[in-house]
Design a protein around this motif. Sequence first.
Motif, mmCIF file in Angstrom:
data_model
loop_
_atom_site.group_PDB
_atom_site.id
_atom_site.type_symbol
_atom_site.label_atom_id
_atom_site.label_comp_id
_atom_site.label_asym_id
_atom_site.label_seq_id
_atom_site.Cartn_x
_atom_site.Cartn_y
_atom_site.Cartn_z
ATOM 1 N N LEU A 195 -30.031 -49.196 -87.162
ATOM 2 C CA LEU A 195 -30.056 -50.657 -87.112
ATOM 3 C C LEU A 195 -28.664 -51.252 -87.234
ATOM 4 C CD1 LEU A 195 -32.037 -53.078 -86.973
ATOM 5 C CD2 LEU A 195 -32.099 -53.026 -89.479
ATOM 6 N N LEU A 196 -27.746 -50.553 -87.909
ATOM 7 C CA LEU A 196 -26.408 -51.082 -88.119
ATOM 8 C C LEU A 196 -25.720 -51.437 -86.804
ATOM 9 C CD1 LEU A 196 -24.941 -48.801 -90.939
ATOM 10 C CD2 LEU A 196 -25.824 -51.126 -91.142
ATOM 11 N N ALA A 197 -25.892 -50.601 -85.796
ATOM 12 C CA ALA A 197 -25.298 -50.883 -84.492
ATOM 13 C C ALA A 197 -26.244 -51.664 -83.595
ATOM 14 C CB ALA A 197 -24.890 -49.575 -83.810
ATOM 15 N N THR A 198 -27.524 -51.308 -83.619
ATOM 16 C CA THR A 198 -28.457 -51.880 -82.650
ATOM 17 C C THR A 198 -28.759 -53.350 -82.929
ATOM 18 O OG1 THR A 198 -29.471 -49.673 -82.558
ATOM 19 C CG2 THR A 198 -30.625 -51.453 -81.455
ATOM 20 N N GLY A 199 -28.959 -53.714 -84.189
ATOM 21 C CA GLY A 199 -29.317 -55.091 -84.523
ATOM 22 C C GLY A 199 -28.296 -56.122 -84.046
ATOM 23 N N PRO A 200 -27.011 -55.963 -84.385
ATOM 24 C CA PRO A 200 -26.021 -56.948 -83.927
ATOM 25 C C PRO A 200 -25.879 -57.010 -82.412
ATOM 26 C CG PRO A 200 -25.178 -55.713 -85.785
ATOM 27 C CD PRO A 200 -26.447 -55.033 -85.371
ATOM 28 N N VAL A 201 -25.994 -55.862 -81.735
ATOM 29 C CA VAL A 201 -25.872 -55.852 -80.276
ATOM 30 C C VAL A 201 -27.033 -56.601 -79.633
ATOM 31 C CG1 VAL A 201 -25.961 -54.361 -78.249
ATOM 32 C CG2 VAL A 201 -24.438 -53.796 -80.134
ATOM 33 N N VAL A 202 -28.249 -56.263 -80.022
ATOM 34 C CA VAL A 202 -29.411 -56.950 -79.456
ATOM 35 C C VAL A 202 -29.357 -58.442 -79.788
ATOM 36 C CG1 VAL A 202 -31.928 -57.123 -79.485
ATOM 37 C CG2 VAL A 202 -30.837 -54.874 -79.498
ATOM 38 N N GLY A 203 -28.970 -58.769 -81.012
ATOM 39 C CA GLY A 203 -28.891 -60.172 -81.401
ATOM 40 C C GLY A 203 -27.934 -60.958 -80.532
ATOM 41 N N ALA A 204 -26.747 -60.417 -80.302
ATOM 42 C CA ALA A 204 -25.759 -61.124 -79.486
ATOM 43 C C ALA A 204 -26.238 -61.301 -78.052
ATOM 44 C CB ALA A 204 -24.427 -60.376 -79.507
ATOM 45 N N LEU A 205 -26.828 -60.264 -77.490
ATOM 46 C CA LEU A 205 -27.295 -60.349 -76.113
ATOM 47 C C LEU A 205 -28.456 -61.343 -75.979
ATOM 48 C CD1 LEU A 205 -27.140 -56.570 -75.103
ATOM 49 C CD2 LEU A 205 -25.500 -58.374 -74.521
ATOM 50 N N GLN A 206 -29.394 -61.322 -76.915
ATOM 51 C CA GLN A 206 -30.518 -62.250 -76.847
ATOM 52 C C GLN A 206 -30.059 -63.692 -77.061
ATOM 53 O OE1 GLN A 206 -33.652 -60.898 -79.493
ATOM 54 N NE2 GLN A 206 -34.427 -59.493 -77.945
ATOM 55 N N ARG A 207 -29.101 -63.876 -77.941
ATOM 56 C CA ARG A 207 -28.611 -65.232 -78.201
ATOM 57 C C ARG A 207 -27.974 -65.842 -76.957
ATOM 58 N NH1 ARG A 207 -27.087 -64.087 -82.757
ATOM 59 N NH2 ARG A 207 -24.989 -63.329 -82.305
ATOM 60 N N ASN A 208 -27.477 -65.005 -76.069
ATOM 61 C CA ASN A 208 -26.820 -65.483 -74.858
ATOM 62 C C ASN A 208 -27.689 -65.322 -73.607
ATOM 63 O OD1 ASN A 208 -23.764 -66.177 -75.464
ATOM 64 N ND2 ASN A 208 -24.367 -64.484 -76.806
ATOM 65 N N ASP A 209 -28.993 -65.113 -73.836
ATOM 66 C CA ASP A 209 -29.964 -65.027 -72.735
ATOM 67 C C ASP A 209 -29.590 -63.965 -71.707
ATOM 68 O OD1 ASP A 209 -31.570 -67.145 -73.764
ATOM 69 O OD2 ASP A 209 -30.165 -68.605 -72.924
ATOM 70 N N VAL A 210 -29.033 -62.866 -72.190
ATOM 71 C CA VAL A 210 -28.728 -61.742 -71.301
ATOM 72 C C VAL A 210 -30.025 -60.999 -71.018
ATOM 73 C CG1 VAL A 210 -27.515 -59.526 -71.118
ATOM 74 C CG2 VAL A 210 -26.369 -61.516 -72.132
ATOM 75 N N TRP A 211 -30.257 -60.677 -69.754
ATOM 76 C CA TRP A 211 -31.405 -59.849 -69.393
ATOM 77 C C TRP A 211 -30.892 -58.504 -68.914
ATOM 78 C CZ3 TRP A 211 -33.224 -56.634 -65.789
ATOM 79 C CH2 TRP A 211 -34.560 -56.247 -65.894
ATOM 80 N N HIS A 212 -31.386 -57.455 -69.514
ATOM 81 C CA HIS A 212 -31.061 -56.098 -69.061
ATOM 82 C C HIS A 212 -32.174 -55.176 -69.543
ATOM 83 C CE1 HIS A 212 -28.957 -52.228 -68.656
ATOM 84 N NE2 HIS A 212 -28.217 -52.848 -67.762
ATOM 85 N N ALA A 213 -32.491 -54.183 -68.739
ATOM 86 C CA ALA A 213 -33.593 -53.275 -69.078
ATOM 87 C C ALA A 213 -33.360 -52.582 -70.419
ATOM 88 C CB ALA A 213 -33.773 -52.240 -67.968
ATOM 89 N N TRP A 214 -32.100 -52.366 -70.799
ATOM 90 C CA TRP A 214 -31.806 -51.692 -72.067
ATOM 91 C C TRP A 214 -32.417 -52.429 -73.249
ATOM 92 C CZ3 TRP A 214 -29.080 -53.307 -76.416
ATOM 93 C CH2 TRP A 214 -28.865 -52.309 -77.380
ATOM 94 N N LEU A 215 -32.547 -53.731 -73.150
ATOM 95 C CA LEU A 215 -32.965 -54.533 -74.293
ATOM 96 C C LEU A 215 -34.412 -54.287 -74.719
ATOM 97 C CD1 LEU A 215 -31.224 -57.914 -73.489
ATOM 98 C CD2 LEU A 215 -31.006 -56.653 -75.637
ATOM 99 N N PHE A 216 -35.273 -53.875 -73.813
ATOM 100 C CA PHE A 216 -36.695 -53.797 -74.147
ATOM 101 C C PHE A 216 -36.959 -52.814 -75.292
ATOM 102 C CE2 PHE A 216 -36.808 -55.495 -69.824
ATOM 103 C CZ PHE A 216 -37.673 -56.552 -70.005
ATOM 104 N N ARG A 217 -36.548 -51.586 -75.134
ATOM 105 C CA ARG A 217 -36.817 -50.575 -76.172
ATOM 106 C C ARG A 217 -35.947 -50.819 -77.396
ATOM 107 N NH1 ARG A 217 -36.111 -44.902 -73.888
ATOM 108 N NH2 ARG A 217 -37.355 -44.269 -75.683
ATOM 109 N N ALA A 218 -34.726 -51.288 -77.188
ATOM 110 C CA ALA A 218 -33.847 -51.560 -78.323
ATOM 111 C C ALA A 218 -34.418 -52.679 -79.189
ATOM 112 C CB ALA A 218 -32.454 -51.922 -77.828
#
Length: 319
Positions: A149-172
């Motif tokens: 979670l230390l790496a995954t949480g901040p990355v997913v949070g930043a991408l979602q906050r900026n409405d980034v769409w990418h297939a990587w986000l689903f499982r993460a």
Amino acid sequence: MPQAVTGASPASYGRAMALPGTTVLSRAERFVWLTARVLEQRRFEFHFLDGSPDAVEMALTAYRNPDGGYGHALEPDLRGPVSQPLHTAAALRVLDVIGRCGGRRVEQICRYLTDVSTADGALPAVHPSLRGYPAAPWIPVVDDPPSDLLATGPVVGALQRNDVWHAWLFRATDFCWSAIESLERTHPYEVHAALAFLDSAADRGRAEAAADRLGSLVRAQGLAVTDPEREAEFAVAEGYAPGEFHYVTDFARTPGSLARRWFTEDEMERGLDALEARQREDGGWPVNWREWAPGTALESRPGVTVEALLTLRAFGRRL
């Protein structure tokens, strides 16, 4: 010439160097010009001197690798040139704040994230490519690291906050929900990572419920120093350095964070007073984690200083 290195005007640089610090901000400004890496100088300019986001992005590019990830000790406790998830999470935080978390650069970052993900689609804290380069002794390098979670949480949070769409986000994203909602015990840096995800999660009801549960864990374990005058009575997490306390302002960094409701008005005011009081005579804020190499604290302190200033300003404190 000093202005060629920092990008500051000659007048502002001369002011910072010549005048004794009389305010929280002026003392911090002098500290930044004297000690900071170019990236933190540019970040300080952007936040407090009407600096350009282009300058911040240019400084950040120095840490970028051809694989789309970031390395080169962007996070000072991980040395060496190779891309790492924690470095890349730090880069995304910078891009997010300056409004540049999108476009081709972020597409390349997402390709890197896909390449280094674990079998369940999330990120390890440390990729095995770090082996052979110096790193803090509490950071293990293993051949088959688990999702973290230390790496995954901040990355997913930043991408979602900026409405980034990418297939990587689903499982993460699924990993983050599962990791957060299954926590029975935690520690401060894990809480920070969870908040980075929850504060931008699309399902606000679920995020608020998870944050309430997380806040209860923080209170039950005594992880947040709610009364700085009694800090010795609070817990230092297992494996942390002696005196490595975490304060209410480490969790609730803005009034809009879900962590803000974990603390009373009095606790927040005491925390903000204590944060301001931790500014050292040289104008910077200290690091409280272990210093394991000569340069790591020096490289970390300017970033900690910028974050302290941003928290104080976010809560309306006069700088």
